[in-house]
Design an enzyme around this catalytic site. Structure first.
Site: not given
Length: 361
Positions: A111, A131, A159, A257, A281
């Site tokens: 992340s 990400q 995301t 995502k 999520h």
């Protein structure tokens, strides 16, 4: 094989061990969901509703093979470590998870809100997928993209399944902006009953600073989590044209995502995405949306080169074969005792699924 100190058979057992070892607030922050936790619970419950009708004679090969390829990377099993923010529950954080995933022969998602820099994580596991979120201006995003590229990230994940929902109606603790004297006094008593956890941090060089180094602008120090979170909140949401622009800037394997609808899957294909992830999520966004596995069939039914899609969800003590509609399952192993435990979480995930219990993005 019975669980021992150095071996466990399910991700649910990993979670039980984390509950015993982590301070109460740290553990609750990991397992919390939004508002009433309806989506969080449904992510797990939906798997229990699925049943099998196995063929008695399947003409199967003598050797079982679980290897597959995702985003251009060969992995030993159809499970990778999902990108989850601020894994500062162990001194090694995302580096430990990356090393454990590498030992298991699989990839790791990192992340942008991670507690460890992308350079360190990619060094621990060359199969790193970076990400990021649509946040800041385009120069900010390009800086993140280029940094991930220089570090050796093999794919980019954007995301979309995170909004402004931050309600926690069922006991999730307040997360301090930084570990100042006030925060230490507030959380000190619960840490005193977990001395081994505190000692591990002290041996590692000190307590977590709750910063997000991958969000640092060039020449600036790493911002605190909530500082970066505020930057995201002030950024207008992207259009599909914006996502297409980001894909073009990356130029390599690119996953969207947070796709829960067939029409969004078609749009992702339309802007040239390599893959999509069916994700809500982890139940930490809009409460009341369906479990990811409930949306998987409709998304997988969209004719496209993107499919079968990935599945990002909570799975605990549930046969992972229920999720084989997806080409890969994204799992967030709990960082308890470093990379060896992360590796065992990955290994058991191929049998039992995993638990994406990230409170942060």
């Amino acid at each position: 094989m019975a669980s021992t100190r150095h071996w466990f058979e399910s991700v649910a057992e990993a979670q039980r061990r984390a509950r015993r070892q982590l301070p109460r607030s740290v553990y609750l922050a990991l397992v919390a969901g939004s508002e009433k936790g309806l989506t969080l619970r449904d992510n797990v419950a939906a798997f229990s509703e699925l049943r099998f009708a196995p063929a008695e004679v399947g003409d199967l090969p003598a050797t079982r093979e679980m290897a597959t390829t995702v985003l251009g990377q060969e992995i030993s099993l159809p499970v990778i470590a999902s990108p989850a923010g601020v894994q500062a529950v162990h001194p090694e954080g995302e580096v430990g998870v990356a090393r454990g995933a590498a030992q298991a022969g699989t990839a790791v998602g990192l992340s942008a809100f991670a507690s460890m820099p992308v350079e360190a994580v990619a060094a621990a596991n060359p199969k790193t997928f970076f990400q990021m979120y649509w946040m800041g201006d385009r120069d900010d995003m390009l800086a993140q993209v280029e940094r991930a590229r220089r570090a050796g990230a093999r794919a980019l994940i954007v995301t979309l399944d995170w909004s402004f929902s931050d309600g926690r109606d069922w006991g999730s603790p307040a997360i301090p902006a930084k570990l100042d004297l006030r925060a230490m006094l507030a959380h000190g008593p619960e840490c005193l009953v977990r001395p081994r956890w505190v000692l591990a941090w002290l041996r590692g060089g000190g307590l977590p600073d709750l910063t997000v180094p991958n969000m640092a602008r060039p020449g600036e120090p790493s911002p605190a989590f909530f500082e970066a979170y505020g930057r995201w909140m002030r950024t207008p949401p992207p259009s599909w044209a914006d996502i297409g622009w980001l894909r073009g800037q990356w130029g390599g394997p690119f996953m969207v995502k947070g796709v829960m609808r067939p029409d969004d899957a078609r749009r992702a294909a339309g802007i040239g995405a390599t893959a999509v992830s069916v994700s809500n999520h982890g139940g930490n966004d809009l409460d009341g949306v369906p479990a990811s596995i409930r949306a998987l069939s409709a998304v997988a039914g969209v004719p496209s080169r993107l499919f079968p899609p990935w599945l990002d969800t909570e799975i605990a003590e549930t046969p992972a074969s229920t999720a084989r509609l997806a080409s890969s399952i994204l799992v967030t192993p709990l960082s308890m005792n470093g990379p060896s435990h992360a590796e065992r979480s990955q290994a058991t995930s191929s049998q039992d699924g995993g638990t994406d219990c990230s409170h942060c993005p």
